[in-house]
Design a protein around this motif. Sequence first.
Motif, short mmCIF file in Angstrom:
data_model
loop_
_atom_site.label_atom_id
_atom_site.label_comp_id
_atom_site.label_asym_id
_atom_site.label_seq_id
_atom_site.Cartn_x
_atom_site.Cartn_y
_atom_site.Cartn_z
N TYR A 1 -1.09 4.38 -26.87
CA TYR A 1 -2.07 4.27 -25.80
C TYR A 1 -2.61 2.85 -25.71
N PHE A 2 -2.91 2.25 -26.87
CA PHE A 2 -3.47 0.90 -26.88
C PHE A 2 -2.49 -0.09 -26.30
N LEU A 3 -1.21 0.02 -26.67
CA LEU A 3 -0.24 -0.97 -26.23
C LEU A 3 0.17 -0.79 -24.77
N HIS B 1 -7.77 -1.87 -6.03
CA HIS B 1 -9.06 -2.34 -5.55
C HIS B 1 -8.79 -3.40 -4.51
N ALA C 1 -1.14 11.18 -34.86
CA ALA C 1 -2.38 10.69 -34.25
C ALA C 1 -2.36 9.16 -34.14
N SER D 1 -1.24 1.48 -22.29
CA SER D 1 -2.24 1.76 -21.26
C SER D 1 -2.96 0.50 -20.85
N TRP D 2 -2.90 -0.55 -21.67
CA TRP D 2 -3.50 -1.83 -21.29
C TRP D 2 -2.83 -2.35 -20.04
N ALA E 1 0.02 8.01 -31.42
CA ALA E 1 -0.54 8.22 -30.08
C ALA E 1 -1.57 7.15 -29.76
N GLY E 2 -2.43 6.85 -30.74
CA GLY E 2 -3.45 5.83 -30.50
C GLY E 2 -2.84 4.46 -30.25
N GLU F 1 3.72 8.12 -25.52
CA GLU F 1 2.66 7.51 -24.70
C GLU F 1 3.26 6.51 -23.71
N ASP G 1 -5.99 -2.16 -11.63
CA ASP G 1 -7.03 -3.07 -11.17
C ASP G 1 -6.55 -3.85 -9.96
N ILE G 2 -5.34 -4.34 -10.01
CA ILE G 2 -4.90 -5.22 -8.93
C ILE G 2 -4.54 -4.41 -7.70
N LYS H 1 -1.33 -0.55 -17.86
CA LYS H 1 -1.65 0.36 -16.75
C LYS H 1 -3.00 -0.03 -16.16
N ALA H 2 -3.95 -0.37 -17.01
CA ALA H 2 -5.29 -0.71 -16.51
C ALA H 2 -5.21 -1.94 -15.64
N VAL H 3 -4.40 -2.91 -16.05
CA VAL H 3 -4.29 -4.14 -15.26
C VAL H 3 -3.63 -3.84 -13.93
#
Lengths: 143, 191
Positions: B173-175, B189, B166, B177-178, B169-170, B85, B185-186, B180-182
């Motif tokens: 993703y949690f560690l 947008h 499983a 993709s956080w 993977a979870g 991931e 966002d910057i 990635k989201a930030v």
Amino acid sequence: MAMHFIFSDTVVLLFDFWSVHSPAGMALSVLVLLLLAVLYEGIKVGKAKLLHQVLVNLPTSISQQTIAETDGDSAGSDASPVGRTHHRWYLCHFGQSLIHVIQVVIGYFIMLAVMSYNTWIFLGVVLGSAVGYYLAYPLLSTA
Amino acid sequence: MDHSHHMEMSYMDSNSTMQPSHHHPATSASHSHGGGDSNMMMMMPMTFYFGFKNVELLFSGLVINTAGEMAGAFVAVFLLAMFYEGLKIARESLLRKSQVSIRYNSMPVPGPNGTILMETHKTVGQQMLSFPHLLQTVLHIIQVVISYFLMLIFMTYNGYLCIAVAAGAGTGYFLFSWKKAVVVDITEHCH
């Protein structure tokens, strides 16, 4: 294990109790796998939409917080409203991770079902993926 | 008598092509149906089971026989799935960072009322022989190989190893993709 596609009414799928030995049972199993493939495509779209929704709803406080963190070490000096939004965002992200685990597991289950080399099951999965994609992807407003 | 018994066994073999007979002794929760000692011995289980005796993992030398070895394999598979991931997210961010070569092409296009307008196209991309693209290719190969390894591990049908895939993977993703989201966002947008 036969390494080629066969047409058969007998198969054991994934678990010991899921053993099929009649045309009716095979039809039901194909339907279940079709719905599973539809669900898989739906989850993929749902995860993208959820991420988009989270980013739209909690934008400014998180980005300001992150900008402040990258500029200087002001990580601890939050006002409580920003802390609450951060907490909500962590919950959203945890929920998304759970959805990701479900997506991974369903994907592997579908792979193992296709590995049974039963042609009806394979056609059911392919049809389910097609139907799922057809229904779900138009809902991706950003794509 | 012997001949009829043999005919009976071969009839049963050819009838049911997918028999759930797996040869993992001890701790398997299911019972294999009659054709266990027929001439069609299947080495690979086709249903989920929980066990740690005689579990072959990917390579011929790697056989799990004890609970300790299974625990070690669980941790290794968990870390492999987490790494997969992370590799996906790392490749995405690397791609975004390396797409700085912006080319502008201007070309004349006919506009309304017969005037000629200059339309400017902006393309971002990588050169084929540049280092970022070569790095992306190498990482892509690694990602493909790891994804096939994870598929093969899941194909052992061992409950513990599947749960490790499983959960890894979870957690990955949690560690990862956080972050990635930030980043998304910057950078994406326009404030």
